[in-house]
Write a protein that holds these residues in place. Structure first.
Motif, PDB file in Angstrom:
ATOM      1  N   ILE A 166       0.491  12.787   6.797  1.00 56.64           N
ATOM      2  CA  ILE A 166       1.616  11.888   6.423  1.00 56.64           C
ATOM      3  C   ILE A 166       0.948  10.423   6.301  1.00 56.64           C
ATOM      4  O   ILE A 166      -0.110   9.870   6.318  1.00 56.64           O
ATOM      5  CB  ILE A 166       2.783  11.112   7.549  1.00 56.64           C
ATOM      6  CG1 ILE A 166       3.308  12.333   8.710  1.00 56.64           C
ATOM      7  CG2 ILE A 166       3.414  10.481   7.467  1.00 56.64           C
ATOM      8  CD1 ILE A 166       4.454  12.205   9.352  1.00 56.64           C
ATOM      9  N   GLN A 167       1.117  11.039   4.693  1.00 58.84           N
ATOM     10  CA  GLN A 167       0.989   9.316   4.216  1.00 58.84           C
ATOM     11  C   GLN A 167       1.803   8.263   3.948  1.00 58.84           C
ATOM     12  O   GLN A 167       2.731   7.854   4.609  1.00 58.84           O
ATOM     13  CB  GLN A 167       1.037   9.420   2.566  1.00 58.84           C
ATOM     14  CG  GLN A 167       0.338  11.266   1.822  1.00 58.84           C
ATOM     15  CD  GLN A 167       0.530  11.848   0.784  1.00 58.84           C
ATOM     16  OE1 GLN A 167      -0.104  11.481  -0.146  1.00 58.84           O
ATOM     17  NE2 GLN A 167       1.334  12.424  -0.066  1.00 58.84           N
ATOM     18  N   HIS A 168       1.070   6.873   4.059  1.00 60.76           N
ATOM     19  CA  HIS A 168       1.489   5.582   4.379  1.00 60.76           C
ATOM     20  C   HIS A 168       1.425   4.795   3.494  1.00 60.76           C
ATOM     21  O   HIS A 168       0.868   4.947   2.730  1.00 60.76           O
ATOM     22  CB  HIS A 168       1.241   5.325   5.641  1.00 60.76           C
ATOM     23  CG  HIS A 168       2.117   5.772   6.794  1.00 60.76           C
ATOM     24  ND1 HIS A 168       1.020   6.915   6.646  1.00 60.76           N
ATOM     25  CD2 HIS A 168       2.605   5.795   7.818  1.00 60.76           C
ATOM     26  CE1 HIS A 168       1.455   7.599   8.412  1.00 60.76           C
ATOM     27  NE2 HIS A 168       2.734   6.820   8.234  1.00 60.76           N
ATOM     28  N   ALA A 169       3.293   4.102   3.003  1.00 53.53           N
ATOM     29  CA  ALA A 169       3.052   2.936   2.032  1.00 53.53           C
ATOM     30  C   ALA A 169       3.829   1.526   2.822  1.00 53.53           C
ATOM     31  O   ALA A 169       4.722   1.757   4.214  1.00 53.53           O
ATOM     32  CB  ALA A 169       3.359   3.273   1.598  1.00 53.53           C
ATOM     33  N   TYR A 170       2.943   0.182   2.466  1.00 51.70           N
ATOM     34  CA  TYR A 170       3.872  -1.106   3.441  1.00 51.70           C
ATOM     35  C   TYR A 170       4.227  -1.678   1.695  1.00 51.70           C
ATOM     36  O   TYR A 170       3.372  -1.880   1.138  1.00 51.70           O
ATOM     37  CB  TYR A 170       2.992  -1.474   4.030  1.00 51.70           C
ATOM     38  CG  TYR A 170       4.090  -1.986   5.144  1.00 51.70           C
ATOM     39  CD1 TYR A 170       4.569  -1.969   6.237  1.00 51.70           C
ATOM     40  CD2 TYR A 170       4.740  -3.040   4.860  1.00 51.70           C
ATOM     41  CE1 TYR A 170       5.453  -2.944   6.699  1.00 51.70           C
ATOM     42  CE2 TYR A 170       4.725  -4.488   4.867  1.00 51.70           C
ATOM     43  CZ  TYR A 170       5.349  -4.742   6.252  1.00 51.70           C
ATOM     44  OH  TYR A 170       6.330  -5.415   6.266  1.00 51.70           O
ATOM     45  N   ILE A 171       5.901  -1.982   1.572  1.00 55.23           N
ATOM     46  CA  ILE A 171       6.034  -2.674   1.115  1.00 55.23           C
ATOM     47  C   ILE A 171       6.214  -4.408   1.080  1.00 55.23           C
ATOM     48  O   ILE A 171       7.488  -4.439   2.407  1.00 55.23           O
ATOM     49  CB  ILE A 171       6.974  -2.072  -0.212  1.00 55.23           C
ATOM     50  CG1 ILE A 171       6.646  -0.883  -0.724  1.00 55.23           C
ATOM     51  CG2 ILE A 171       8.030  -3.007  -1.090  1.00 55.23           C
ATOM     52  CD1 ILE A 171       8.115  -0.812  -1.520  1.00 55.23           C
ATOM     53  N   TYR A 172       5.487  -5.021   0.808  1.00 57.20           N
ATOM     54  CA  TYR A 172       6.105  -6.264   1.397  1.00 57.20           C
ATOM     55  C   TYR A 172       6.438  -7.125   1.050  1.00 57.20           C
ATOM     56  O   TYR A 172       6.045  -7.779  -0.641  1.00 57.20           O
ATOM     57  CB  TYR A 172       4.352  -7.140   1.607  1.00 57.20           C
ATOM     58  CG  TYR A 172       4.810  -8.489   2.054  1.00 57.20           C
ATOM     59  CD1 TYR A 172       5.471  -8.712   3.359  1.00 57.20           C
ATOM     60  CD2 TYR A 172       3.937  -9.287   1.221  1.00 57.20           C
ATOM     61  CE1 TYR A 172       5.330 -10.472   3.668  1.00 57.20           C
ATOM     62  CE2 TYR A 172       3.929 -10.746   1.883  1.00 57.20           C
ATOM     63  CZ  TYR A 172       4.715 -11.826   3.118  1.00 57.20           C
ATOM     64  OH  TYR A 172       4.152 -12.090   3.466  1.00 57.20           O
ATOM     65  N   ALA A 173       7.767  -8.052   0.710  1.00 61.71           N
ATOM     66  CA  ALA A 173       8.144  -9.000   0.098  1.00 61.71           C
ATOM     67  C   ALA A 173       8.103 -10.603   0.486  1.00 61.71           C
ATOM     68  O   ALA A 173       8.141 -11.066   1.546  1.00 61.71           O
ATOM     69  CB  ALA A 173       9.550  -9.159   0.497  1.00 61.71           C
ATOM     70  N   SER A 174       6.795 -10.851  -0.263  1.00 56.05           N
ATOM     71  CA  SER A 174       6.226 -12.379   0.402  1.00 56.05           C
ATOM     72  C   SER A 174       7.136 -13.235  -0.821  1.00 56.05           C
ATOM     73  O   SER A 174       6.812 -14.556   0.157  1.00 56.05           O
ATOM     74  CB  SER A 174       5.055 -12.232  -1.339  1.00 56.05           C
ATOM     75  OG  SER A 174       6.142 -12.203  -3.036  1.00 56.05           O
ATOM     76  N   ALA A 175       8.242 -13.216  -0.646  1.00 56.06           N
ATOM     77  CA  ALA A 175       9.233 -14.852  -1.299  1.00 56.06           C
ATOM     78  C   ALA A 175      10.081 -14.948   0.229  1.00 56.06           C
ATOM     79  O   ALA A 175      10.714 -15.975  -0.036  1.00 56.06           O
ATOM     80  CB  ALA A 175      10.008 -14.390  -2.219  1.00 56.06           C
ATOM     81  N   TRP A 176      10.168 -14.664   0.725  1.00 60.07           N
ATOM     82  CA  TRP A 176      10.452 -14.710   2.438  1.00 60.07           C
ATOM     83  C   TRP A 176      10.096 -15.982   3.107  1.00 60.07           C
ATOM     84  O   TRP A 176       9.345 -15.248   3.861  1.00 60.07           O
ATOM     85  CB  TRP A 176      11.015 -13.133   2.679  1.00 60.07           C
ATOM     86  CG  TRP A 176      12.113 -13.060   4.053  1.00 60.07           C
ATOM     87  CD1 TRP A 176      12.925 -14.562   4.822  1.00 60.07           C
ATOM     88  CD2 TRP A 176      12.347 -12.512   5.608  1.00 60.07           C
ATOM     89  NE1 TRP A 176      13.506 -14.653   5.117  1.00 60.07           N
ATOM     90  CE2 TRP A 176      12.822 -13.024   6.245  1.00 60.07           C
ATOM     91  CE3 TRP A 176      11.411 -11.538   5.943  1.00 60.07           C
ATOM     92  CZ2 TRP A 176      12.937 -12.867   7.400  1.00 60.07           C
ATOM     93  CZ3 TRP A 176      11.449 -10.518   6.978  1.00 60.07           C
ATOM     94  CH2 TRP A 176      12.351 -11.851   7.718  1.00 60.07           C
TER      95      TRP A 176
END
Length: 225
Positions: A166-176
């Motif tokens: 299983i491939q994994h990615a993480y998307i981070y919302a840095s303005a919060w």
């Protein structure tokens, strides 16, 4: 192209992904947003009694098996990361990718409540319904939002390490500013098993910047094909 399953976060249902799903569909992907138990927009559709994390994982597992979906990329936002972790453990043979969108990533024995920071715990506490069984949607929330079952936030994850394929990615919302995810993003950025992305946007990226999220999900899934 990919088959994408979209899991919402707390208070929200499949409606939160409307624009993202439309854009992904136009790019050629099959897209299946889901609504977790207790979070239906229609109060009459909600089942009685407490709903916990196991129930939410079972919701997605049932949906996947009933629809006969396979070779899935599962995307989850916020609380939905708790569910995604469990889905990967329950259906490893049907998952080829997992994308966490500013989401919780629990270790076994960790609950969503444990992973909140103090600011969010205080805020969530102020949203507690009179019966203590749910958190009310925050002020200004979309009118389709639903009270979130407290039991799902308190139950600890039992999911172990995901299958190696299983491939994994993480998307981070840095303005919060109130984010509890900065440490998670920094840790995963140093892990070669993870793809990580930082976007200067608020936590509700599906609503505030659906085109940016859809384009990034498309990019990730195409790279994984």
């Amino acid at each position: 192209m990919s088959t994408a399953l979209l899991i919402p976060g707390s208070f929200e249902g499949e409606w939160v992904y409307e624009e993202v799903a439309e854009r992904l569909g136009s790019d050629g992907h099959q897209v299946f947003p889901v609504t977790l138990s207790g979070l239906e927009s229609d109060p009459g559709a909600r089942r009685p009694g407490p709903v916990n994390l196991d129930d939410h994982i079972a919701d997605v597992v049932s949906f996947v098996t009933e629809q006969g979906l396979d070779d899935l990329v599962v995307c989850a936002h916020s609380y939905g990361g708790m569910v995604l972790r469990g889905v990967c453990a329950a259906l490893p043979e049907r998952c080829r990718g997992a994308i966490y969108v500013d989401a919780f990533l629990p270790e076994p024995g960790e609950s969503c409540w444990m992973l909140l920071n103090d600011l969010l715990r205080e805020g969530f506490g102020a949203l507690s319904a009179a019966d203590g069984r749910a958190l009310l949607p925050p002020p200004g929330a979309d009118p389709r939002s639903a009270p979130h079952p407290v039991a799902s936030l308190l139950q600890a994850s039992r999911a172990g390490d995901p299958a190696p394929w299983i491939q994994h990615a993480y998307i981070y919302a840095s303005a919060w500013r109130g984010t509890p995810f900065a440490e998670t993003y920094e840790r995963l950025s140093a892990d070669p098993a993870w793809e990580t992305y930082s976007i200067f946007t608020d936590h509700e990226i599906m609503r505030s910047n659906p085109e940016i999220l859809a384009d990034l999900l498309h990019k990730i899934m195409v790279n994984w094909d």
